[in-house]
Design an enzyme around this catalytic site. Structure first.
Site, PDB file in Angstrom:
ATOM      1  N   ARG A 292       8.739  -0.564  -4.582  1.00 38.45           N
ATOM      2  CA  ARG A 292       7.924   0.608  -4.216  1.00 38.45           C
ATOM      3  C   ARG A 292       7.865   0.779  -2.692  1.00 38.45           C
ATOM      4  NH1 ARG A 292       8.385   0.617  -8.963  1.00 38.45           N
ATOM      5  NH2 ARG A 292       6.888   1.343 -10.511  1.00 38.45           N
TER       6      ARG A 292
ATOM      7  N   SER B 126       0.475   4.324 -11.327  1.00 42.29           N
ATOM      8  CA  SER B 126      -0.064   3.009 -10.949  1.00 42.29           C
ATOM      9  C   SER B 126      -0.721   3.125  -9.577  1.00 42.29           C
ATOM     10  CB  SER B 126       1.055   1.978 -10.839  1.00 42.29           C
ATOM     11  OG  SER B 126       1.709   1.829 -12.064  1.00 42.29           O
TER      12      SER B 126
ATOM     13  N   GLU C 261      -0.586   1.683  -4.051  1.00 41.25           N
ATOM     14  CA  GLU C 261       0.765   2.247  -4.089  1.00 41.25           C
ATOM     15  C   GLU C 261       0.799   3.646  -3.441  1.00 41.25           C
ATOM     16  OE1 GLU C 261       3.239   1.487  -7.983  1.00 41.25           O
ATOM     17  OE2 GLU C 261       3.374   3.575  -7.468  1.00 41.25           O
TER      18      GLU C 261
END
Ligand code: EPU
Length: 343
Positions: free
Chosen positions: A164, A243, A339
């Protein structure tokens, strides 16, 4: 070129947070970028690139000029012995692009079906799901430096992809390109020797239930859509950014220490010797599933997803996120990292 003022952003961010762009311009072509970079009113002033808005938390109005990326187009560039090289413009919807590649007979992106957002935002996050990350299928991308107007191309190594993570998430004080780059096109290399990626438990369950041992890419695409719809909230119904935290990596020693205290912890061994912990499990274990702070809450079916229960502010989302981080740290000694980009 139309510079819109006080533009509501509620429908431009998947969390559905109410905020405004003080000024916004829609980018539909390379010419639009050239015009705005050279525009005397905006020369040298900071700009904010907005794709599908599916990975941001808005904590107030956006003051820099918002560049809303709306460039559309997708094409097969090359059909060589090893792969199909497919290109999409940055404003294409990611899921529609995945569906299109499969319809054309170019498999390889099926495990990443239904990830919200645009093609241009996908490399920023190095999006990934069910055992496949963007970097596994990436060829190269074109981008524009918003300060100089210079166009450039990056290969995978230059994008510095991580979990990520990419060069686009790091500020220019280091070697990063955050805040000064607009990605215009992304190219994917979809191998002719296609092999299904089925290692995840949810997919193994589908194989078992259906009796289909060797699913096609189209079948996997359908399964992924079903799995995601069953456990992740649809942003059009309940605002969210997927997420909210990354799955943290720890050393095998740290993991052994946690297992000694919490034997049920969910973890995966990585190739580099470290251990990845399921952040959703850590949050769930701290009792957060279904809880709320103001109008922001933790999704009932997946503790890793924070949701807008209606009218949540970015501040409420971040207060909830901090409370979760504190309780996970107090119980497990692990710092969860968000995130999405907090704006
Ligand atoms: N778990 C719980 N309780 C929860 C949630 C999860 O106990 O409330 C445990 C379960 O045991 C589950 C494990 O945690 O087996 C892992 O959960 P899951 O398989 O749902 O995957 P994840 O680690 O939560 C990651 C990605 C997702 C991606 C899925 C599938 C991150 C941060 N998230 O989620 O990506 O779709 O794997 O590959 O890496 C996203 O980035 O927005 C995203 C949705």
């Amino acid at each position: 070129m139309l510079i819109e003022k006080n533009v509501p952003l509620e429908s431009c961010n998947s969390f559905r947070i109410v905020a405004k762009a003080n000024c916004m311009v829609r980018i539909a072509s390379l010419t639009d970028i050239e015009t705005i970079v050279a525009h005397p009113d905006w020369l040298g002033r900071s700009k904010f690139v907005l794709g599908g808005g599916s990975n941001i938390v808005l904590t107030g109005d956006i003051k820099p000029l918002v560049l809303k990326v709306e460039m559309k187009g997708r094409r097969l560039l090359e059909d060589n012995a090893k792969a199909f090289i497919v290109e999409a413009d940055a404003g294409e919807n990611w899921h529609d692009f995945v569906a299109w590649t499969l319809e054309q007979g170019y498999p390889g992106l099926e495990n990443m079906a239904l990830i919200p957002g645009t093609v241009g935002a996908a490399p920023v996050q190095n999006i990934g799901a069910y055992g496949v990350e963007l970097q596994d299928r990436f060829d190269s991308l074109d981008a524009v430096d918003l300060q100089s107007g210079r166009m450039f191309t990056l290969n995978a190594a230059q994008c510095a992809f991580g979990y990520r993570d990419s060069v686009f998430k790091h500020s220019s004080s280091s070697i990063g390109l955050a805040g000064r780059t607009l990605i215009t096109r992304v190219r994917f290399s979809l191998p002719k020797l296609w092999k299904a990626v089925l290692g995840y438990a949810d997919l193994e369950r589908k194989i078992f239930e259906s009796g289909i041992a060797q699913p096609s890419a189209q079948q996997i695409f359908q399964w992924i859509c079903d799995i995601r719809r069953s456990k992740l909230p649809d942003p059009l119904v309940i605002g969210n950014a997927g997420s909210f935290f990354k799955n943290p990596s720890v050393t095998p020693e740290q993991c052994a220490d946690i297992i000694a205290r919490d034997p049920k912890i969910v973890y995966y061994h990585l190739a580099d010797g470290s251990v990845k912990l399921a952040a959703g499990w850590l949050i769930d274990a701290c009792g957060w599933k279904g809880k709320s702070v103001g109008n922001a809450g933790v999704y009932e079916k997946q503790a890793l997803v924070l949701v807008n229960r209606g009218g949540a502010t970015g501040g409420e989302v971040m207060t909830l996120a901090k409370a979760i981080q504190t309780s996970v740290y107090e119980r497990f000694g692990i710092r969860l990292e968000p995130e999405p980009v907090v704006v």
